[in-house]
Design an enzyme around this catalytic site. Structure first.
Site, PDB file in Angstrom:
ATOM      1  N   ASP A 149       0.844  -1.197   0.000  1.00 32.46           N
ATOM      2  CA  ASP A 149       0.000   0.000   0.000  1.00 32.46           C
ATOM      3  C   ASP A 149       0.878   1.244   0.000  1.00 32.46           C
ATOM      4  O   ASP A 149       1.882   1.307   0.710  1.00 32.46           O
ATOM      5  CB  ASP A 149      -0.891   0.003   1.249  1.00 32.46           C
ATOM      6  CG  ASP A 149      -2.091   0.925   1.115  1.00 32.46           C
ATOM      7  OD1 ASP A 149      -2.244   1.544   0.056  1.00 32.46           O
ATOM      8  OD2 ASP A 149      -2.873   1.017   2.078  1.00 32.46           O
ATOM      9  N   HIS A 222      -8.591  -1.148  -8.872  1.00 34.94           N
ATOM     10  CA  HIS A 222      -8.326  -0.058  -7.938  1.00 34.94           C
ATOM     11  C   HIS A 222      -7.329   0.938  -8.529  1.00 34.94           C
ATOM     12  O   HIS A 222      -7.493   2.154  -8.383  1.00 34.94           O
ATOM     13  CB  HIS A 222      -7.791  -0.645  -6.631  1.00 34.94           C
ATOM     14  CG  HIS A 222      -7.634   0.346  -5.533  1.00 34.94           C
ATOM     15  ND1 HIS A 222      -8.680   1.092  -5.043  1.00 34.94           N
ATOM     16  CD2 HIS A 222      -6.524   0.722  -4.821  1.00 34.94           C
ATOM     17  CE1 HIS A 222      -8.240   1.884  -4.070  1.00 34.94           C
ATOM     18  NE2 HIS A 222      -6.947   1.681  -3.920  1.00 34.94           N
TER      19      HIS A 222
END
Length: 341
Positions: A149, A222
């Protein structure tokens, strides 16, 4: 921007192994206590961090729209407004209460705990904690879905330009905007689809963290949905300071999203893409496995502002208010960036 550079809050603090997010509402009559705490915050961070400077304790404080006029006289930050809830065909981003946010980071959780304790005890009775999340680093900067992330965070001068307000709002130059959301993951459903399908949902390879090529990249991934371009086709960026959190005993697994930007417009467009869709996708497919349960927007003033308050008060009738038509009222993002010391 002329004159002395402002004393910036540590928005761009490097990766930390521990974090604490505290979201609060201010009780009626609690404003003087809150203002005093904000003015003393830098000293509290120094007092706790001095014990182990190598663990790099830092704290960012932000103020929500409804609390701003209760705490400060003078003009408002141009982009400050309540978090706008989003209701898509399948998924919803709720707006939840938040007058204050404290984002505490360090390499060890005990420092975050100690500073959070001092903050909350100093304001006992003046505020109500509406959300508390203790985040941790999960292996090599991965979320609980198993993917790295924050890969696309800007660095160096591009990060400074993306995050800190510039001459488009000179009264608040050096500040920033922070949007926070708590996402809860359906790990059972996620595990059932397998690694190959997970990579298509995210748009990156799971092991090596490489973005999938255009021919393979799904339009509802995403990565694809979160690309926001300016009028020249350049990508507009934010700084993500997300952290995993969870409780195996409660079966709770999640990601706490914390997005910093010089204008909330960029992060808000990303969220609109995710929840309302784009021309190519009905929604961000990650939302089929991750549910947003909170949402708040804050302005992060400079450290100088927190310590000194506004330099000049004006009558409430002269305060700049957010535009009623929803416009953020900001200028071009191409002005010179604020340089960090």
């Amino acid at each position: 921007m002329g004159g002395k550079s402002p004393n910036l809050q540590p928005v761009l603090a490097g990766p930390s192994r521990a974090a604490l997010f505290l979201v609060m509402t201010v009780e009626a009559g609690g404003e003087p206590v809150v203002r005093e705490l904000l003015g003393d915050l830098a000293g509290l961070v120094r007092s706790v961090g001095f014990r182990r400077p190598e663990d790099r304790l830092s704290c960012v404080a932000g103020i929500g729209s409804q609390a701003w006029d209760r705490l400060f006289d003078g003009p408002r930050p141009a982009g400050l407004h309540p978090f706008v809830p989003l209701r898509g065909a399948r998924h919803t981003a709720p707006s939840t209460p938040g007058d204050l946010v404290f984002h505490v980071r360090a390499q060890q959780a005990d420092l975050c705990f100690e500073l959070g304790t001092l903050i909350t005890r100093r304001m006992a009775g003046a505020v109500r904690v509406v959300d508390e999340v203790q985040g941790f680093t999960y292996f090599d900067q991965r979320d609980l879905l198993g993917f790295v992330d924050g890969t696309e965070n800007p660095e160096g001068n591009p990060a400074v330009e993306a995050v800190y307000v510039g001459e488009e709002d000179p009264a608040f130059a050096g500040g920033s905007y922070l949007i926070v959301q708590k996402y809860l993951h359906d790990l059972d459903g996620w595990d059932r689809i397998g690694s190959d399908e997970q990579e298509r949902v995210i748009g990156r390879t799971k092991l090596s963290d490489v973005e999938l090529p255009d021919g393979v990249q799904a339009p509802d991934s995403h990565v694809a949905v979160n690309q926001v371009l300016d009028e020249d086709g350049e990508e507009r960026q934010i700084h993500r300071a997300n952290m995993p959190f969870g409780s195996p005993g409660r079966g709770e697994y999640g990601t706490y999203f914390a997005g910093y930007c010089r204008t909330p417009e960029v992060t808000e467009q990303m969220l609109r893409n995710m929840f309302l869709g784009t021309d190519e996708a009905s929604h961000d497919r990650i939302l089929d496995f991750s549910t947003a349960v909170t949402g708040s927007l804050f302005h992060v003033p400079t450290a100088d502002f927190l310590e000194d308050g506004p330099s000049e008060a004006v009558a409430p009738s002269e305060r700049r208010q957010p535009e009623k038509n929803g416009s953020l009222g900001i200028g071009s993002l191409k002005s010179a960036p604020v340089q960090a010391d």
